[in-house]
Motif scaffolding. Structure first.
Motif, PDB file in Angstrom:
ATOM      1  N   LYS A   1      12.351   4.887   5.667  1.00 55.02           N
ATOM      2  CA  LYS A   1      13.176   6.045   6.028  1.00 55.02           C
ATOM      3  C   LYS A   1      14.237   5.657   7.053  1.00 55.02           C
ATOM      4  O   LYS A   1      15.352   6.175   7.021  1.00 55.02           O
ATOM      5  CB  LYS A   1      12.301   7.161   6.597  1.00 55.02           C
TER       6      LYS A   1
ATOM      7  N   MET B   1      20.599   6.135  19.984  1.00 54.89           N
ATOM      8  CA  MET B   1      20.015   6.030  18.655  1.00 54.89           C
ATOM      9  C   MET B   1      19.378   7.339  18.211  1.00 54.89           C
ATOM     10  O   MET B   1      19.333   7.650  17.049  1.00 54.89           O
ATOM     11  CB  MET B   1      18.930   4.967  18.654  1.00 54.89           C
ATOM     12  N   LYS B   2      18.862   8.097  19.203  1.00 55.76           N
ATOM     13  CA  LYS B   2      18.228   9.357  18.843  1.00 55.76           C
ATOM     14  C   LYS B   2      19.307  10.386  18.509  1.00 55.76           C
ATOM     15  O   LYS B   2      20.320  10.489  19.191  1.00 55.76           O
ATOM     16  CB  LYS B   2      17.395   9.877  20.021  1.00 55.76           C
ATOM     17  N   ARG B   3      19.033  11.125  17.449  1.00 61.34           N
ATOM     18  CA  ARG B   3      19.956  12.189  17.079  1.00 61.34           C
ATOM     19  C   ARG B   3      19.458  13.475  17.718  1.00 61.34           C
ATOM     20  O   ARG B   3      18.259  13.689  17.807  1.00 61.34           O
ATOM     21  CB  ARG B   3      19.955  12.384  15.558  1.00 61.34           C
TER      22      ARG B   3
ATOM     23  N   ASP C   1      12.809  12.974  10.637  1.00 58.25           N
ATOM     24  CA  ASP C   1      11.692  12.244  11.237  1.00 58.25           C
ATOM     25  C   ASP C   1      12.184  11.567  12.498  1.00 58.25           C
ATOM     26  O   ASP C   1      13.277  11.073  12.546  1.00 58.25           O
ATOM     27  CB  ASP C   1      11.178  11.184  10.266  1.00 58.25           C
TER      28      ASP C   1
ATOM     29  N   ARG D   1      23.865   5.290   2.394  1.00 56.57           N
ATOM     30  CA  ARG D   1      23.202   6.019   1.304  1.00 56.57           C
ATOM     31  C   ARG D   1      24.043   6.049   0.035  1.00 56.57           C
ATOM     32  O   ARG D   1      23.504   6.157  -1.063  1.00 56.57           O
ATOM     33  CB  ARG D   1      22.829   7.432   1.758  1.00 56.57           C
TER      34      ARG D   1
ATOM     35  N   ARG E   1      25.707   7.642   6.097  1.00 56.13           N
ATOM     36  CA  ARG E   1      26.264   8.184   4.842  1.00 56.13           C
ATOM     37  C   ARG E   1      26.809   7.072   3.961  1.00 56.13           C
ATOM     38  O   ARG E   1      26.597   7.070   2.743  1.00 56.13           O
ATOM     39  CB  ARG E   1      27.353   9.206   5.130  1.00 56.13           C
TER      40      ARG E   1
ATOM     41  N   MET F   1      17.246   4.014   5.435  1.00 56.54           N
ATOM     42  CA  MET F   1      18.091   4.937   4.676  1.00 56.54           C
ATOM     43  C   MET F   1      18.820   5.900   5.612  1.00 56.54           C
ATOM     44  O   MET F   1      19.550   6.780   5.161  1.00 56.54           O
ATOM     45  CB  MET F   1      17.248   5.798   3.727  1.00 56.54           C
ATOM     46  N   GLY F   2      18.552   5.778   6.904  1.00 53.88           N
ATOM     47  CA  GLY F   2      19.162   6.730   7.840  1.00 53.88           C
ATOM     48  C   GLY F   2      18.496   8.096   7.780  1.00 53.88           C
ATOM     49  O   GLY F   2      19.062   9.084   8.233  1.00 53.88           O
ATOM     50  N   LEU F   3      17.292   8.176   7.227  1.00 56.89           N
ATOM     51  CA  LEU F   3      16.593   9.462   7.126  1.00 56.89           C
ATOM     52  C   LEU F   3      15.669   9.689   8.314  1.00 56.89           C
ATOM     53  O   LEU F   3      15.205  10.791   8.547  1.00 56.89           O
ATOM     54  CB  LEU F   3      15.783   9.536   5.824  1.00 56.89           C
ATOM     55  N   ALA F   4      15.385   8.623   9.045  1.00 58.28           N
ATOM     56  CA  ALA F   4      14.630   8.756  10.292  1.00 58.28           C
ATOM     57  C   ALA F   4      15.401   7.964  11.340  1.00 58.28           C
ATOM     58  O   ALA F   4      15.955   6.910  11.023  1.00 58.28           O
ATOM     59  CB  ALA F   4      13.223   8.185  10.121  1.00 58.28           C
ATOM     60  N   ASP F   5      15.489   8.502  12.550  1.00 54.52           N
ATOM     61  CA  ASP F   5      16.165   7.711  13.579  1.00 54.52           C
ATOM     62  C   ASP F   5      15.145   6.820  14.266  1.00 54.52           C
ATOM     63  O   ASP F   5      13.959   6.852  13.945  1.00 54.52           O
ATOM     64  CB  ASP F   5      16.939   8.584  14.561  1.00 54.52           C
ATOM     65  N   PHE F   6      15.607   5.948  15.174  1.00 57.56           N
ATOM     66  CA  PHE F   6      14.670   5.054  15.837  1.00 57.56           C
ATOM     67  C   PHE F   6      14.919   5.084  17.328  1.00 57.56           C
ATOM     68  O   PHE F   6      15.978   5.480  17.792  1.00 57.56           O
ATOM     69  CB  PHE F   6      14.747   3.636  15.268  1.00 57.56           C
TER      70      PHE F   6
ATOM     71  N   PRO G   1      22.393   4.283  13.417  1.00 55.76           N
ATOM     72  CA  PRO G   1      22.446   5.434  12.510  1.00 55.76           C
ATOM     73  C   PRO G   1      23.871   5.920  12.201  1.00 55.76           C
ATOM     74  O   PRO G   1      24.042   6.802  11.369  1.00 55.76           O
ATOM     75  CB  PRO G   1      21.700   6.507  13.305  1.00 55.76           C
TER      76      PRO G   1
ATOM     77  N   ALA H   1      18.670  11.973   0.304  1.00 54.29           N
ATOM     78  CA  ALA H   1      18.737  10.542   0.003  1.00 54.29           C
ATOM     79  C   ALA H   1      20.103  10.147  -0.560  1.00 54.29           C
ATOM     80  O   ALA H   1      20.349   8.984  -0.826  1.00 54.29           O
ATOM     81  CB  ALA H   1      17.628  10.160  -0.975  1.00 54.29           C
ATOM     82  N   THR H   2      20.979  11.118  -0.766  1.00 52.06           N
ATOM     83  CA  THR H   2      22.354  10.847  -1.203  1.00 52.06           C
ATOM     84  C   THR H   2      23.234  10.927   0.050  1.00 52.06           C
ATOM     85  O   THR H   2      22.727  11.215   1.132  1.00 52.06           O
ATOM     86  CB  THR H   2      22.806  11.897  -2.237  1.00 52.06           C
ATOM     87  N   PRO H   3      24.540  10.701  -0.081  1.00 53.48           N
ATOM     88  CA  PRO H   3      25.363  10.753   1.143  1.00 53.48           C
ATOM     89  C   PRO H   3      25.405  12.130   1.816  1.00 53.48           C
ATOM     90  O   PRO H   3      25.900  12.242   2.929  1.00 53.48           O
ATOM     91  CB  PRO H   3      26.756  10.354   0.648  1.00 53.48           C
TER      92      PRO H   3
END
Lengths: 262, 305
Positions: free
Chosen positions: B50, A1-3, A262, B78, B75, B53-58, B71, A104-106
């Motif tokens: 976040k 899950m972590k990038r 984040d 979003r 894209r 929206m895929g803007l923060a991972d978990f 994740p 926030a867009t693709p």
């Protein structure tokens, strides 16, 4: 899950939208941009090339104005790209939060940094074109149409310099931080990479040292193209520039991810 | 309501170093509803938004939005979601209309494809007369409306709003609430965070109350009120002696003293009001229990900093 911030960037054609955004803004502010692009080289070439040139005479078999013009084409692209990659990218990334809006867009950071890199290189190209025009009008482009081949090289030079500038932006806390890069990186290259005098006049060890600088390699290709002489070690020089471009893009993407994820 | 949820979270965990910002959160967001995250600052609300929206991972758990897994498919998610962030990040170099066209382009939509839509959105946001104004010439409320319009430019199935009306005056908040209700009526799912109780009560069909990264309870505003607090609250301002306080405690289900105010929670307010009729120098406010009482009951009254 972590990038991982170090995962391979996968930028897509969609990155062009980022380039387009910057282009549309630039077009709105065309007046000041043109003054900057044309005004500066005119002053440099007239002041140094003609004024100092009268004292210096020929350098390496070239009139000083010709020698200088071919160097300034490259160095002004470097400076223009560095400004864009630092002050402008920082403005969009931090106070203006444009990157947050785009994320926030693709589009991903991979795309944003690709768009910014190509845009910065394009701005470098614009400033090089302006200088080439001014130099041609002053009769300082003996290579004639062959000099146009310098432009793709300038673009590659721009890509090579965009990445390091964006890396600085990714780790900057404020605009003042960029002074380090200008004083420690840009200005030494400007002085030592063969813009104002041939690197052969440097002490031996320094001649070797300046070979790690991308601007040196760019000038080694750009100068003969503008002057109309054969280029030596063409692919070696281009490979160095391409290497800088690829590695710096990768590191820039990773560091911007570290900052914005984040 | 047996419809598939549009957002499904199971056991979500998110850490920032040693801090566990979100600690094992489960929720389902049903389609075409307004779903709210209510909680004090630092509760993990924005982080949760976040993540979806895929803007923060978990760090652990499962999260899917519109059938796409995070994740990996961020894209794709979003492309179908619009975000109204907490702080406006409109493009100051563009006009109102250009902001909408440019944002559409980030979704891969051409000028021609969205031309009609941009006009509709300007109308929706009451910004038609400002279409060619620069963003910095707009008031705060206009900028917020433009940000909401911008979040709709890709015709999203879900709109995510992080504190959509903070910092706006009451008139503007009502305008925005009206617009958001319209969207929901059109079948758009709204997911929002807020710490305005009135906003949560008016807009949200379903709420989760979060604190310290956990969900304390969830349900409709009415359900939450019934479950956690007595139907009536009597607030007393002024000097309440320990004797009076003890009496009030014995007469009511719950009685709390906070600073200079006393809160009496009860199902039978009349007796208490009769008793208080004899007390001098007290301001007595009798009201229906609301979400704020639930909120304070669940999250406590200590300051969050």
């Amino acid at each position: 899950m972590k990038r991982s911030i170090w995962q391979m960037p996968r930028a897509r054609a969609a990155a062009f939208a980022v380039f387009a955004r910057n282009f549309l803004v630039w077009r709105k502010l065309l007046g000041p941009a043109i003054v900057l692009n044309f005004g500066e080289p005119v002053i440099y070439l007239l002041g140094l090339g003609i004024g100092l040139g009268a004292l210096v005479g020929d350098i390496g078999g070239l009139p000083y104005l010709v020698f200088l013009a071919s160097g300034i084409v490259a160095s002004s692209a470097m400076i223009s790209v560095s400004f864009e990659g630092m002050y402008s990218v920082y403005t969009r990334m931090v106070p203006q939060k444009t990157f947050d809006a785009i994320m926030a867009t693709p589009l991903d950071i991979d795309d944003i940094i690709l768009g910014e890199t190509v845009w910065a290189a394009f701005k470098g190209l614009l400033s090089a074109v302006a200088i080439l025009i001014v130099a041609a009008l002053l009769g300082a482009v003996p290579g004639g149409m062959m000099a146009l081949w310098a432009l793709p090289v300038v673009f590659l030079l721009g890509l090579a310099f965009a990445g390091p500038a964006i890396i600085m932006t990714a780790i900057a806390d404020n605009y003042d931080f960029f002074n380090y890069y200008f004083v420690l990186v840009v200005t030494p290259m400007f002085m030592l990479s063969g813009v104002f005098f041939p690197i052969e006049t440097l002490p031996g060890w320094m001649q070797t040292a300046v070979l790690i600088l991308p601007l040196t390699h760019a000038i080694e290709v750009i100068r003969p193209l503008i002057v109309g002489e054969p280029v030596e070690h063409l692919f070696g020089h281009l490979a160095v520039l391409a290497g800088f471009a690829v590695v710096a893009y990768y590191v820039a993407v990773a560091l911007v991810r570290r900052r914005l994820w984040d | 309501m047996l419809q598939e949820p549009v957002i499904r979270a199971r056991g979500l965990v998110k850490c920032f170093g040693a801090l566990r910002a979100v600690e094992g959160v489960d929720f389902d967001v049903p389609p075409a509803r307004c779903f709210g995250f209510l909680g004090p600052n630092g509760a993990g609300k924005t982080t949760t938004l976040k993540m979806l929206m895929g803007l923060a991972d978990f760090d652990a758990g499962e999260l899917s939005v519109l059938g796409f897994e995070l994740p990996a498919q961020a894209r794709a998610i979003r492309a179908r979601v619009g975000l109204v962030p907490q702080g406006d990040n409109l493009d100051p170099d563009f006009t109102v209309r250009e902001n909408l066209f440019m944002y559409a382009r980030f979704f891969g939509l051409t000028r021609r494809e969205v031309a009609g839509r941009v006009d509709e959105l300007l109308e929706f946001a009451n910004l038609t007369h400002k279409a060619d104004a620069r963003v910095d010439q707009l008031s705060g409320g206009m900028q917020r409306r433009l940000t909401i319009a911008r979040a709709l430019v890709n015709d999203p199935d879900i709109v995510v709003l992080d504190e959509p009306t903070s910092g706006l005056d009451p008139q503007m908040r009502h305008v925005i609430w009206g617009r958001l209700s319209e969207l929901r009526a059109r079948g758009v799912t709204l997911v929002l965070t807020t710490h305005y109780m009135e906003e949560a009560e008016r807009l949200c069909d379903e709420l989760v109350v979060m604190d310290h990264g956990r969900i304390l309870d969830q349900g409709s505003p009415g359900e939450l009120i019934r479950r956690h607090v007595e139907p009536d609250v009597i607030e007393l301002r002024g000097e309440v002696s320990d004797g009076v306080f003890a009496t009030l405690s014995s007469m009511s289900s719950r009685c709390e003293r906070h600073g200079t105010a006393v809160y009496v929670y009860t199902g039978a307010p009349t007796v208490i009001l009769d008793f208080l009729g004899e007390a001098d120098g007290l301001t007595v406010i009798h009201r229906r229990a609301g979400l704020e009482d639930v909120f304070l009951h669940l999250t406590g009254r200590e300051l969050r900093e």
